[in-house]
Design an enzyme around this catalytic site. Sequence first.
Site, short mmCIF file in Angstrom:
data_model
loop_
_atom_site.label_atom_id
_atom_site.label_comp_id
_atom_site.label_asym_id
_atom_site.label_seq_id
_atom_site.Cartn_x
_atom_site.Cartn_y
_atom_site.Cartn_z
N CYS A 133 0.85 -1.19 0.00
CA CYS A 133 0.00 0.00 0.00
C CYS A 133 0.88 1.23 0.00
O CYS A 133 1.96 1.21 0.59
CB CYS A 133 -0.86 0.02 1.26
N LYS A 168 1.94 -10.08 4.28
CA LYS A 168 1.76 -10.46 2.88
C LYS A 168 2.76 -9.73 1.99
O LYS A 168 2.75 -8.51 1.88
CB LYS A 168 0.34 -10.14 2.43
C1 LIG Z 1 -10.07 -8.68 -7.36
C2 LIG Z 1 -8.91 -8.87 -6.41
C3 LIG Z 1 -8.88 -8.15 -5.21
C4 LIG Z 1 -7.81 -8.32 -4.31
N1 LIG Z 1 -7.81 -7.64 -3.12
C5 LIG Z 1 -6.82 -7.86 -2.21
C6 LIG Z 1 -6.85 -7.23 -0.94
O1 LIG Z 1 -7.79 -6.50 -0.59
N2 LIG Z 1 -5.82 -7.45 -0.07
C7 LIG Z 1 -4.77 -8.30 -0.40
O2 LIG Z 1 -3.86 -8.47 0.42
N3 LIG Z 1 -4.73 -8.93 -1.60
C8 LIG Z 1 -5.73 -8.74 -2.50
N4 LIG Z 1 -5.70 -9.38 -3.72
C9 LIG Z 1 -4.56 -10.29 -4.04
C10 LIG Z 1 -4.92 -11.77 -3.80
O3 LIG Z 1 -5.23 -12.00 -2.42
C11 LIG Z 1 -3.75 -12.69 -4.23
O4 LIG Z 1 -2.59 -12.34 -3.51
C12 LIG Z 1 -3.44 -12.59 -5.73
O5 LIG Z 1 -4.62 -12.39 -6.48
C13 LIG Z 1 -2.73 -13.83 -6.25
O6 LIG Z 1 -3.50 -15.00 -6.10
P1 LIG Z 1 -4.46 -15.59 -7.28
O7 LIG Z 1 -3.65 -15.65 -8.52
O8 LIG Z 1 -4.89 -16.94 -6.77
O9 LIG Z 1 -5.61 -14.64 -7.40
C14 LIG Z 1 -6.75 -9.23 -4.63
C15 LIG Z 1 -6.79 -9.93 -5.84
C16 LIG Z 1 -7.86 -9.77 -6.73
C17 LIG Z 1 -7.87 -10.58 -8.01
#
Ligand SMILES: Cc1cc2nc3c(=O)[nH]c(=O)nc-3n(C[C@H](O)[C@H](O)[C@H](O)COP(=O)(O)O)c2cc1C
Length: 306
Positions: A133, A168
């Site tokens: 962030c 994270k």
């Molecule tokens: C629509 C969307 C919203 C997300 N919002 C957050 C969030 O609010 N906080 C966070 O730490 N990661 C957020 N992420 C990241 C996911 O938690 C994850 O780290 C990332 O998408 C990789 O995993 P994936 O390929 O399985 O989606 C978001 C991802 C997506 C696609």
Amino acid sequence: METDPRLALDLAGIKMRNPLIAASGCYGFGFDYLPWVDPRDWGAIALKGMTLKPRAGNPPPRLAETPSGLLNAIGLQNPGIDYFLEAIRPRLGELGCPVIANIAGESVEEYRELAAILDRVAEVSAVEINISCPNVRRGGISFGQDPATVEKLVGAVRRVYRGPLIVKLSLEAGDIAAVARAAESGGADILSLINTLKGMVIDVHSRRPLLGNITGGLSGPAIRPVAVRAVWEVAGAVSLPLIGMGGIASAEDALQFILAGAAAVAVGTANFVHPHVAREICRGLQRYLDEQGMGHYSELIGAARG
Ligand SMILES: Cc1cc2nc3c(=O)[nH]c(=O)nc-3n(C[C@H](O)[C@H](O)[C@H](O)COP(=O)(O)O)c2cc1C
């Protein structure tokens, strides 16, 4: 799905039925999928990132599909911690699985304030700090980019939050292993990785960036090999348990992260395509254990490291 003791784990104090976590931002506050999915299919659910004050998020369009991936620029839209305490907290027990609160802030104080509030919320089993962030005090560069800042931020949260603390990580930091070590020194119990990778799409017809925010975060299978590499590197740099994520959509994908060194895995984007993904991955892990004649999946953690 019935509990299989071969998949159960205690992740630094988070008692999970299986190693699968719904990734933050892709599962709302856990209730959006209730008509279709039994939340107890998950070992834990990470909630949408929360801030102190409500946030409206970025202007639309906020999503773009890419080859094997998704680009999002939601901009941390969320109703704020007060709404969470009043309207969401009383319902969390309905989920029947541990809940991880994901927090975001623009200053160390904001993170600390959120963590202090969550320390008194028994319905929350762990706090995950999203360090990708913008740090308003440091001209908007991400907290996660500088190991010294990460150590300070994690230390500040650690002093007020007594439960399992997850940090994270993102690959925005050039040296993710250095940031991982800083989070460990700051007092993290668990590291999760990776967050999305920054990307953009241009609409050739309008000749403008497609997303309202211009750039967005890439997720889904497109980032999986990069995420596996990151887990591999971080597993070699710290001794904390890791939650691996990035493009996981099948048991085989999850196994890659576990073999690289992850104790648990999170699934985000795949939920949009396969809402039953947690159950399917668990079944796949069970089949793998059967085939390999193994007693518990944890025997596989880091097994590719030799
Ligand atoms: C629509 C969307 C919203 C997300 N919002 C957050 C969030 O609010 N906080 C966070 O730490 N990661 C957020 N992420 C990241 C996911 O938690 C994850 O780290 C990332 O998408 C990789 O995993 P994936 O390929 O399985 O989606 C978001 C991802 C997506 C696609």
